[in-house]
Design a protein around this motif. Structure first.
Motif, PDB file in Angstrom:
ATOM      1  N   ILE B  61       1.069  -1.228  -0.092  1.00 19.38           N
ATOM      2  CA  ILE B  61      -0.044  -0.054  -0.025  1.00 19.38           C
ATOM      3  C   ILE B  61       0.756   1.366  -0.079  1.00 19.38           C
ATOM      4  CG2 ILE B  61      -2.016  -1.173   1.023  1.00 19.38           C
ATOM      5  CD1 ILE B  61      -0.764   0.079   3.879  1.00 19.38           C
ATOM      6  N   SER B  62       0.417   2.367  -0.295  1.00 21.07           N
ATOM      7  CA  SER B  62       1.073   3.590  -0.431  1.00 21.07           C
ATOM      8  C   SER B  62       1.456   4.043   1.041  1.00 21.07           C
ATOM      9  CB  SER B  62       0.464   4.750  -1.080  1.00 21.07           C
ATOM     10  OG  SER B  62      -0.890   4.999  -0.295  1.00 21.07           O
ATOM     11  N   ARG B  64       0.889   7.069   2.244  1.00 18.67           N
ATOM     12  CA  ARG B  64      -0.222   7.441   2.723  1.00 18.67           C
ATOM     13  C   ARG B  64      -1.225   6.794   3.464  1.00 18.67           C
ATOM     14  NH1 ARG B  64      -3.491  11.991  -0.878  1.00 18.67           N
ATOM     15  NH2 ARG B  64      -5.423  12.322   0.274  1.00 18.67           N
ATOM     16  N   GLU B  65      -1.555   5.624   2.679  1.00 18.81           N
ATOM     17  CA  GLU B  65      -2.666   4.603   3.136  1.00 18.81           C
ATOM     18  C   GLU B  65      -2.198   3.818   4.400  1.00 18.81           C
ATOM     19  OE1 GLU B  65      -2.652   2.771  -0.716  1.00 18.81           O
ATOM     20  OE2 GLU B  65      -4.744   2.712  -0.396  1.00 18.81           O
ATOM     21  N   SER B  66      -0.794   3.697   4.368  1.00 20.50           N
ATOM     22  CA  SER B  66      -0.206   3.113   5.633  1.00 20.50           C
ATOM     23  C   SER B  66      -0.256   3.939   6.806  1.00 20.50           C
ATOM     24  CB  SER B  66       1.180   2.686   5.483  1.00 20.50           C
ATOM     25  OG  SER B  66       1.809   2.128   6.415  1.00 20.50           O
ATOM     26  N   GLY B  69      -3.868   4.076   8.014  1.00 14.29           N
ATOM     27  CA  GLY B  69      -4.486   2.922   8.696  1.00 14.29           C
ATOM     28  C   GLY B  69      -3.711   2.753  10.120  1.00 14.29           C
ATOM     29  N   ASP B 101       5.586   9.021  -1.209  1.00 17.42           N
ATOM     30  CA  ASP B 101       4.692   8.595  -2.401  1.00 17.42           C
ATOM     31  C   ASP B 101       4.964   9.502  -3.593  1.00 17.42           C
ATOM     32  OD1 ASP B 101       1.862   7.747  -0.367  1.00 17.42           O
ATOM     33  OD2 ASP B 101       3.543   6.582  -1.159  1.00 17.42           O
ATOM     34  N   ASP B 121      -7.990  12.898   5.051  1.00 12.83           N
ATOM     35  CA  ASP B 121      -8.426  11.267   4.943  1.00 12.83           C
ATOM     36  C   ASP B 121      -8.911  11.068   6.272  1.00 12.83           C
ATOM     37  OD1 ASP B 121      -5.382  10.463   2.827  1.00 12.83           O
ATOM     38  OD2 ASP B 121      -7.489  11.427   2.365  1.00 12.83           O
ATOM     39  N   LYS B 125     -12.739   9.666   7.207  1.00 12.63           N
ATOM     40  CA  LYS B 125     -13.109   8.356   7.587  1.00 12.63           C
ATOM     41  C   LYS B 125     -13.492   8.177   8.987  1.00 12.63           C
ATOM     42  CE  LYS B 125     -10.954   5.359   4.584  1.00 12.63           C
ATOM     43  NZ  LYS B 125     -11.545   4.356   4.270  1.00 12.63           N
TER      44      LYS B 125
END
Lengths: 215, 376
Positions: B61-62, B64-66, B69, B101, B121, B125
């Protein structure tokens, strides 16, 4: 409260040795914003003789240019790496000013500069009576602008100040549908000089331009 | 008043406060290696340096996503058992966000901000209805600077809760940078040791809930100090003048802390400056001094948050953790450091209620926070 505002346009890089070079270690390794802030102070963009109780560094664009130069270099440069922290821009400014004190560095694109002003309005009081909001932005090509705003708790604005901005309690009660950006602010400052012109900063504050030199 | 009502974290020790605290108590060094699977090292970043490896699951995953999370997991833990309503703000403390990224494939200076989209983000979320958000980037003192700002929102702008998020991950950008600075240790992070040689980088996220009224963890933010000196970019002044001022502000009107969670990076300059400042501030014997970087690495903007969490857990458990890697204290140091031998020889004599955190950032941006348990 009164907000004195001034800016300095400069070219970077420049072959000229700045007048403050002896005060800043390795001045030639500074990035454009760091150079500009030190240069603007030394050129007295704000009236001389004032000392801030706090500095807010509003780094629009973060350290993007410096990040790119660091990443692309064949050999990672330690001096370039430290300038990828936008808060490091405060160092040469403090060295040229001979000043120490609290510094907060904001990053909130596309609202970074306005965030600095908004937070200064929230922080400024009798115990923190003079807050400077400083930043730099690219204009075009190698041209940059370093901007300083001096927020004073009491209304002791300097008569030699070039431009005053008066924060006003907003008549607006509803939250913004579209929050104004830094670009909106620069556009207002540069194009709309009507005496009663106001800029809606937040749901709590408006800004009104007041040219101290106007008859 | 400002209260720390909740906190949560993810570190090299694992997800949550429990493995973090357990590692501190048991003297486990989770930081001694950086997993090649966990480091964000895009191909365009060039050669990967020789690093030892520890295993930690890593999905494709990127960055940013990491980070998102991990932040969401930290938040879930932090908000557990709390009622969070009314006027809410969120502040993100980070140095480089999801830089890896973006930067390695850019052909010019990227226009994209690598911090605030992460905050957006998070808000999206979680569905939080926020009155205000901001990003603070005061280098390694970012979390404490964010707490300074949060306190003004709570105490002057009628906020009910301000969530301070902190996030930094280890990737090609920061590894290359800190290697260029020659502060990465060849063996272990040994804060205040006579043979200290720098630190390992660590990756972490944290979520702190600061509230206007007590609930949950009930630790009071008793004092706060922020100061900066234009001495040099990468090291504090030997006198530590700015750090001393920040700490003195935090301590003003209060008794000495029971212990200090120091910045303690294990570099010659940082640790010397902190010892000098503690000696100036406190008469002998000094409060107990410890740190967390030997266990989970230097987590950059998150380090202040982890120090805060560790200190709060020490108050909760009434147990202090040792600088487990520190074998022989610097003989010139005057502070009272928590080494494995010292804790055994000096049992606790009274309940602990108060601790100080110090954070030193590049550019001489320093901060200190005094926290106190219980009282309203």
């Amino acid at each position: 409260m009164r907000l004195e505002f001034a800016q300095l346009q400069y070219s970077f890089p420049t072959p000229e040795v700045p007048s403050w070079s002896a005060k800043v270690d390795r001045w030639y390794q500074l990035d454009a914003p760091a150079y500009g802030l030190a240069q603007a102070f030394s050129r007295q963009v704000l009236p001389a003789g004032h000392v801030p109780s706090m500095i807010l560094l509003a780094s629009a664009g973060s350290s993007s240019e410096t990040d790119f130069l660091f990443a692309k270099a064949d050999v990672p440069s330690p001096s370039r790496f430290v300038h990828t922290l936008p808060s490091v821009r405060a160092v040469p400014l403090m060295q040229v000013m001979g000043w120490q004190g609290p510094v907060l560095c904001f990053q909130n694109d596309p609202f970074t500069w306005l965030t600095g002003i908004e937070e200064a309005l929230g922080l400024c009081d009798s115990t923190n009576p003079e807050i400077w909001i400083v930043g730099a932005r690219p204009l075009d090509g190698s041209n940059w602008s370093a901007h300083f705003a001096r927020l004073m708790h009491s209304d002791n604005s300097d008569p030699s100040a070039r431009l005053l901005i008066e924060p006003l309690k907003s008549r607006k009660n509803d939250p913004f549908k579209t929050r104004p950006t830094d670009a909106d602010f620069w556009r207002w400052l540069e194009t709309d000089r009507a005496p009663e012109s106001t800029f809606a900063l937040s749901s709590e504050w408006d800004l009104r331009q007041w040219d101290a030199k106007a008859p | 008043m400002t209260w720390i009502t909740g906190y949560g974290c993810t570190t090299a020790a694992g997800d949550g406060i429990a493995p973090f605290w357990r590692g501190l108590e048991q003297g486990t060094d989770h930081s001694h290696a950086i997993s090649l699977n966990r480091v964000f090292w895009p191909h365009a970043a060039g050669a990967i340096p020789a690093v030892k490896a520890y295993t930690r699951p890593h999905a494709e995953i990127s960055q940013r996503e990491s980070l998102l999370g991990d932040l969401l997991r930290s938040w879930k833990e932090a908000r557990s058992g709390l009622t969070i309503d009314g006027k809410i703000g969120v502040i993100l403390a980070s140095t480089k966000g999801f830089i890896d990224d973006v930067i390695w494939t850019s052909t010019q200076a990227p226009k994209q901000d690598t911090l605030m989209p992460l905050l957006e983000d998070f808000v999206a979320k979680t569905g939080l209805k926020t009155a205000k958000t901001a990003g603070v980037s005061n280098a390694c003192a970012s979390t404490l600077a964010a707490c300074f700002l949060a306190q003004t929102w709570l105490e002057k702008q009628n906020f009910d809760h301000v969530i301070v998020l902190a996030a930094d991950s280890v990737g090609a950008f920061v590894i290359k940078g800190f290697q260029a600075l020659r502060v990465i240790t060849p063996d272990q992070t040994r804060p205040f040791d006579g043979a200290r040689s720098g630190f390992f980088l660590g990756e972490a996220t944290a979520a702190l809930v600061l509230s206007a009224k007590p609930q949950g963890r009930r630790v009071r933010l008793a004092g706060m100090g922020l100061d900066a000196e234009g001495f040099a970019v990468t090291k504090p002044s030997q006198s530590g003048e700015s750090l001393r001022r920040a700490a003195a502000l935090a301590l003003k009107g209060h008794k000495s802390p029971d212990f200090i969670v120091a910045h303690g990076t294990g570099t010659p300059a940082n640790d010397s400056t902190e010892d000098h400042v503690f000696h100036q501030l406190f008469s002998a014997p000094s409060p107990w001094i410890t740190g967390t970087k030997w266990s989970v690495g230097h987590t950059l903007a998150v380090s202040g948050a982890l120090d805060l969490i560790a200190g709060c857990e020490a108050l909760r458990h009434q147990r202090l953790f040792a600088l487990a890697n520190t074998q022989a204290l610097d003989s010139s140091f005057q502070g009272r450091y928590v080494t494995t031998e010292m804790t055994a020889a000096h049992p606790q004599t009274h309940p602990w209620t108060r601790f100080l955190i110090t954070s030193l950032g590049f550019g001489g941006l320093h901060a200190a926070l005094l926290l106190e348990s219980g009282r309203e």
